[in-house]
Write a protein that holds these residues in place. Structure first.
Motif, mmCIF file in Angstrom:
data_model
loop_
_atom_site.group_PDB
_atom_site.id
_atom_site.type_symbol
_atom_site.label_atom_id
_atom_site.label_comp_id
_atom_site.label_asym_id
_atom_site.label_seq_id
_atom_site.Cartn_x
_atom_site.Cartn_y
_atom_site.Cartn_z
ATOM 1 N N ARG A 57 0.826 -1.209 0.000
ATOM 2 C CA ARG A 57 0.000 0.000 0.000
ATOM 3 C C ARG A 57 0.862 1.262 0.000
ATOM 4 O O ARG A 57 0.587 2.222 -0.709
ATOM 5 C CB ARG A 57 -0.912 0.019 1.229
ATOM 6 N N VAL A 58 1.902 1.255 0.846
ATOM 7 C CA VAL A 58 2.778 2.432 0.934
ATOM 8 C C VAL A 58 3.554 2.615 -0.362
ATOM 9 O O VAL A 58 3.638 3.721 -0.910
ATOM 10 C CB VAL A 58 3.737 2.314 2.133
ATOM 11 N N LEU A 59 4.103 1.510 -0.872
ATOM 12 C CA LEU A 59 4.912 1.607 -2.096
ATOM 13 C C LEU A 59 4.070 2.029 -3.291
ATOM 14 O O LEU A 59 4.587 2.615 -4.254
ATOM 15 C CB LEU A 59 5.593 0.267 -2.385
ATOM 16 N N TYR B 91 1.901 4.396 -3.475
ATOM 17 C CA TYR B 91 1.870 5.850 -3.636
ATOM 18 C C TYR B 91 3.216 6.503 -3.365
ATOM 19 O O TYR B 91 3.413 7.675 -3.685
ATOM 20 C CB TYR B 91 0.774 6.482 -2.758
ATOM 21 N N ASP B 92 4.154 5.763 -2.760
ATOM 22 C CA ASP B 92 5.490 6.306 -2.482
ATOM 23 C C ASP B 92 6.535 5.243 -2.795
ATOM 24 O O ASP B 92 6.998 4.536 -1.896
ATOM 25 C CB ASP B 92 5.583 6.739 -1.020
ATOM 26 N N PRO B 93 6.917 5.111 -4.081
ATOM 27 C CA PRO B 93 7.875 4.055 -4.473
ATOM 28 C C PRO B 93 9.233 4.163 -3.791
ATOM 29 O O PRO B 93 9.975 3.180 -3.726
ATOM 30 C CB PRO B 93 8.007 4.266 -5.991
ATOM 31 N N ASP B 94 9.567 5.347 -3.290
ATOM 32 C CA ASP B 94 10.882 5.542 -2.667
ATOM 33 C C ASP B 94 10.874 5.270 -1.159
ATOM 34 O O ASP B 94 11.871 5.509 -0.475
ATOM 35 C CB ASP B 94 11.359 6.988 -2.900
ATOM 36 N N ALA B 95 9.750 4.797 -0.615
ATOM 37 C CA ALA B 95 9.671 4.535 0.827
ATOM 38 C C ALA B 95 10.666 3.454 1.239
ATOM 39 O O ALA B 95 11.021 2.565 0.442
ATOM 40 C CB ALA B 95 8.254 4.111 1.193
ATOM 41 N N ASP B 96 11.128 3.531 2.495
ATOM 42 C CA ASP B 96 12.098 2.567 3.031
ATOM 43 C C ASP B 96 11.356 1.278 3.390
ATOM 44 O O ASP B 96 10.796 1.142 4.476
ATOM 45 C CB ASP B 96 12.775 3.170 4.262
ATOM 46 N N GLU B 97 11.369 0.329 2.453
ATOM 47 C CA GLU B 97 10.633 -0.925 2.631
ATOM 48 C C GLU B 97 11.147 -1.701 3.834
ATOM 49 O O GLU B 97 10.367 -2.311 4.588
ATOM 50 C CB GLU B 97 10.756 -1.765 1.356
ATOM 51 N N ALA B 98 12.469 -1.682 4.043
ATOM 52 C CA ALA B 98 13.068 -2.434 5.154
ATOM 53 C C ALA B 98 12.582 -1.892 6.503
ATOM 54 O O ALA B 98 12.279 -2.657 7.421
ATOM 55 C CB ALA B 98 14.590 -2.365 5.068
ATOM 56 N N MET B 99 12.480 -0.553 6.638
ATOM 57 C CA MET B 99 12.032 0.032 7.903
ATOM 58 C C MET B 99 10.570 -0.313 8.171
ATOM 59 O O MET B 99 10.191 -0.609 9.303
ATOM 60 C CB MET B 99 12.224 1.550 7.893
ATOM 61 N N LEU B 100 9.750 -0.310 7.125
ATOM 62 C CA LEU B 100 8.343 -0.676 7.287
ATOM 63 C C LEU B 100 8.212 -2.116 7.761
ATOM 64 O O LEU B 100 7.417 -2.427 8.659
ATOM 65 C CB LEU B 100 7.595 -0.479 5.968
ATOM 66 N N ASN B 101 9.003 -3.001 7.162
ATOM 67 C CA ASN B 101 8.977 -4.416 7.568
ATOM 68 C C ASN B 101 9.446 -4.584 9.009
ATOM 69 O O ASN B 101 8.859 -5.340 9.787
ATOM 70 C CB ASN B 101 9.845 -5.257 6.628
ATOM 71 N N ARG B 102 10.518 -3.856 9.388
ATOM 72 C CA ARG B 102 11.038 -3.951 10.755
ATOM 73 C C ARG B 102 9.994 -3.489 11.763
ATOM 74 O O ARG B 102 9.810 -4.088 12.816
ATOM 75 C CB ARG B 102 12.310 -3.104 10.918
ATOM 76 N N LYS C 104 -2.376 8.370 2.450
ATOM 77 C CA LYS C 104 -1.100 8.488 1.722
ATOM 78 C C LYS C 104 -0.078 9.304 2.505
ATOM 79 O O LYS C 104 0.581 10.192 1.956
ATOM 80 C CB LYS C 104 -1.337 9.101 0.338
ATOM 81 N N LEU C 105 0.061 8.972 3.773
ATOM 82 C CA LEU C 105 1.001 9.708 4.619
ATOM 83 C C LEU C 105 2.411 9.154 4.493
ATOM 84 O O LEU C 105 2.625 8.019 4.052
ATOM 85 C CB LEU C 105 0.527 9.684 6.071
ATOM 86 N N ASP C 106 3.389 9.945 4.923
ATOM 87 C CA ASP C 106 4.796 9.584 4.757
ATOM 88 C C ASP C 106 5.166 8.379 5.630
ATOM 89 O O ASP C 106 4.448 8.021 6.563
ATOM 90 C CB ASP C 106 5.684 10.784 5.111
ATOM 91 N N GLN C 107 6.316 7.784 5.342
ATOM 92 C CA GLN C 107 6.692 6.520 5.993
ATOM 93 C C GLN C 107 6.907 6.680 7.494
ATOM 94 O O GLN C 107 6.616 5.762 8.267
ATOM 95 C CB GLN C 107 7.951 5.945 5.341
ATOM 96 N N GLU C 108 7.396 7.847 7.966
ATOM 97 C CA GLU C 108 7.574 8.044 9.403
ATOM 98 C C GLU C 108 6.230 7.960 10.132
ATOM 99 O O GLU C 108 6.137 7.413 11.239
ATOM 100 C CB GLU C 108 8.238 9.397 9.695
ATOM 101 N N THR C 109 5.176 8.503 9.502
ATOM 102 C CA THR C 109 3.846 8.451 10.125
ATOM 103 C C THR C 109 3.324 7.018 10.161
ATOM 104 O O THR C 109 2.708 6.590 11.148
ATOM 105 C CB THR C 109 2.864 9.355 9.363
ATOM 106 N N ILE C 110 3.560 6.254 9.088
ATOM 107 C CA ILE C 110 3.112 4.855 9.039
ATOM 108 C C ILE C 110 3.811 4.049 10.135
ATOM 109 O O ILE C 110 3.178 3.273 10.872
ATOM 110 C CB ILE C 110 3.401 4.221 7.660
#
Length: 697
Positions: free
Chosen positions: A10-12, A14-25, A60-66
């Motif tokens: 979902r995050v990727l 709308y934001d392909p440059d999001a840090d996938e590893a941090m989201l998984n962690r 569609k909020l930024d990765q820090e908010t997620i």
């Protein structure tokens, strides 16, 4: 519940440059930390933060908010620490998580204190980063969606009430109307179950009876606009059940008497088309006067923009129509969140956060939890009006706001110095309610200060908090001044001269915060002379018998007249005026009550500390009370008023206390300079043929 890969996708998306590893962690971390914890529904506890994160992806909020949404309960409910989160996910996430983390329950605090302290921390964190508010609102929304699983009805109602009073208004203030409406609906179901069932049942019946009437009206609106060459989107719905219930309560009407149950939305491509569509609809159907609002040229305080109008459809049915662009609609539904999406750079417009500065001012000015809750609710949950300064600056205020509220909205110092006001060029009393579009000019004086009486008519939390803060500060300063004079008298009775070191040591022995705190405690009679003497010179009061007559003041404390201040109060029983010999009664935690020395009620003051008082040389008079028996014939009241005017005495209050032919008895409160002035007025009344008898009370 969202699975790990679904959330990341979902995050990727709308934001392909999001840090996938941090989201998984973060996903794995919250699952591990919450472990086997369960919610009231029986679901694993980690399902809650995952669903909150899902709500954030919809915005569609930024990765820090997620990541914050995933971790927001770990510090409070697990062994996780803020330091560990900072090490694993960075300082921004740790700060946001700390801001969202709720205070642990403090059992010794009352419910209102717990709510206020939670709100206090929340507002402070929100002022630093508004993403804290977005996560908190999503957290509360998901909790409301699962509220029915909680078995305790009292707990459900408490959470629903807090949602209705705090979180739904906050969602409305940042323009997140979808969140606001759902929170209100879920809270309404818990707080007014019978009304909820009745209204939703009636709406369902209307749907079944009238079939696709909403769709038919929407189609006709679209066709009328299409015939004029406009390509628009039109949708319709029944009004929100809670909105209908509020309207029924405010207007004191039944469900059948609510005529505008249906509302329609017209979405255009541009702002110009909004106004064009409005003109077409007003020509096609009769508009209802007084129901048109232009929030495009004058947006709401939360940035909401739209045209609102109400039409009479087919000569019988009232329908509400909102006209806006597609961009306006997206911003209106998600408000502040739309400006915090990953692509916007997190810079919300100033109009949307101006109200937050008012909340922080209220936070600083509020004295106790109940006051904080009261002022905050006033600031975030009231219908608005628009008023202008003479230079054209626009301010939004609650309905019922007065020039004092307006002055404090412009600037705290302007409110504090206000002495008068003009509305649309005309002088008006400061308690006059403002109307939509009024031009307000505040007349100020540097020598002016907020009045305690203003609390009787101001309606904004900001004004109320500022006035109360000033009153407390002034009262504290005046009580400290009384305490210092009494302290000097106490120090003179000691065998040796008291220096600064002895005073500092006394402050420590008495466990006061500072020298001023000590003076306030003395002035407010919270500690007695013996305690002060013992603290200054240990042993100095130990051998004195309790029954010994303590020598009292050698110098009287001066009191002003009409404006005695917060620490002094002129007694209503004897109405002392300059020239009377006066004495003060001081009770712990209360101001000094000023009585004339021959007042009959002084006998009731045996439990109070007596203070010798005198009138200040700069005194500006006081209010004296007279009783006058007038003959019951035309003109006698006018003659008495003429005597007052001739002697330059202003009537503060006039009351007829007895009517017994041939006499009428009045009690009159008069502003007089001193005792001699009052005595002359009594003599003039006695000499008048209109007056049978006159005396001072």
């Amino acid at each position: 519940m969202l699975r790990q890969y679904e959330l990341v996708e979902r995050v990727l998306a709308y934001d392909p440059d999001a840090d996938e590893a941090m989201l998984n962690r973060a996903y794995v971390y919250t699952v591990q930390k919450h472990g086997t914890q369960k919610r009231a529904s029986g679901d694993p506890y980690f399902s809650h933060p995952v669903e909150v994160a899902g709500l954030m992806t919809e915005l569609k909020l930024d990765q820090e908010t997620i990541v914050t949404a995933l971790l927001h309960d770990t510090v409070e409910d697990t062994l996780a620490t803020t330091e560990e989160i900072e090490r694993l996910f960075g300082g921004d996430v740790a700060r946001l998580v700390d801001g969202v983390t709720k205070l642990s329950k403090i059992e010794t605090m009352t419910e209102s204190e717990r709510a206020a302290e939670n709100l206090r921390k929340f507002l402070l964190a929100m002022s630093e980063d508004l993403r804290v508010l977005l996560v908190k609102l999503a957290d509360r929304l998901h909790n409301m969606r699962t509220l029915h699983f909680i078995k305790s009805e009292d707990k459900r109602r408490r959470i629903a009430r807090e949602t209705m009073e705090i979180y739904a208004p906050l969602a409305e203030r940042v323009g997140m109307y979808e969140y606001m409406r759902e929170m209100q609906l879920l809270a309404f179901e818990q707080l007014e179950p019978e009304a909820y069932a009745t209204i939703t049942g009636r709406l369902a019946a209307i749907r079944s009876e009238e079939g696709s009437q909403v769709g038919a009206i929407a189609l006709e609106v679209k066709q009328v606009l299409a015939e004029a060459g406009m390509k628009v989107e039109v949708s319709g719905r029944e009004k929100h059940p809670y909105s209908i219930w509020r309207k029924m309560a405010e207007r004191h009407v039944s469900f059948e008497q609510i005529t505008d149950i249906m509302a329609f939305r017209v979405l255009t491509e541009s702002e110009d088309e909004c106004y064009r569509a409005l003109g077409i609809l007003h020509r096609a159907w009769q508009m209802i006067p007084g129901r048109f609002k232009d929030y495009i040229s004058t947006p709401k305080i939360n940035g909401y923009r739209s045209l609102h109008t109400s039409l009479i459809y087919n000569n019988a049915m009232r329908v509400e129509v909102q006209i806006k662009t597609k961009d306006m609609h997206e911003t209106n539904e998600y408000g502040l969140a739309a400006h915090w999406s990953y692509k916007q750079g997190g810079v919300p417009p100033d109009a949307q956060v101006g109200w937050l500065r008012d909340l922080i001012e209220i936070l600083d000015a509020s004295h106790d939890p109940e006051e904080l809750l009261e002022n905050t609710k006033m600031a975030i949950y009231q219908d608005r009006i628009f008023a202008f300064t003479p230079k054209g600056a626009l301010f939004q205020l609650p309905k019922g706001a007065t020039p004092i509220d307006f002055a404090f909205a412009v600037h705290t110092n302007l409110g504090a110095q206000a002495v008068g006001a003009k509305i649309n060029g005309r002088h008006v009393p400061l308690r006059t309610p403002l109307g939509n579009g009024d031009v307000v000019e505040i007349i100020k004086s540097r020598n002016s200060e907020p009045q305690l009486s203003w609390l009787g008519f101001v309606v904004t939390g900001k004004a109320r908090a500022a006035i109360r803060r000033f009153v407390r500060q002034k009262e504290r300063a005046e009580v400290a001044a009384i305490g210092r004079k009494l302290y000097e008298e106490i120090a003179e009775r000691l065998p040796s001269k008291i220096g600064k070191k002895a005073l500092a040591d006394a402050v420590k022995r008495l466990k006061m915060g500072g020298e001023e705190d000590l003076m306030v405690a003395i002035g407010a009679a919270k500690i007695d002379d013996r305690q002060v003497m013992e603290a200054l010179v240990p042993g100095s009061a130990a051998n004195l018998p309790a029954s010994e007559e303590w020598p009292r003041q050698q110098r009287a404390i001066a009191v002003r007249g009409l404006t005695p201040g917060m620490a002094f109060k002129l007694a209503n029983c004897c109405h002392p005026v300059p020239g009377d010999r006066i004495v003060g009664l001081r009770r712990p935690g209360k101001g000094v009550e000023v009585h004339s020395i021959d007042c009959m009620t002084l006998a009731d003051g045996v439990d109070a500390d007596w203070i010798d008082l005198s009138w200040d040389a700069r005194t500006d008079g006081a209010v004296g009370r007279l009783r006058a028996e007038l003959y019951n014939r035309p003109g006698t009241l006018a003659e008495m008023a003429g005597i007052f005017a001739k002697n330059h005495a202003n009537v503060v209050n006039l009351e007829m206390t007895q009517r017994e032919n041939p006499f009428h008895t009045y009690e009159v409160d008069l502003e007089v300079r001193d005792l001699a002035h009052l005595t002359r007025i009594v003599s003039a009344l006695r000499a008048s043929d209109a007056v049978a008898q006159a005396e001072r009370i």
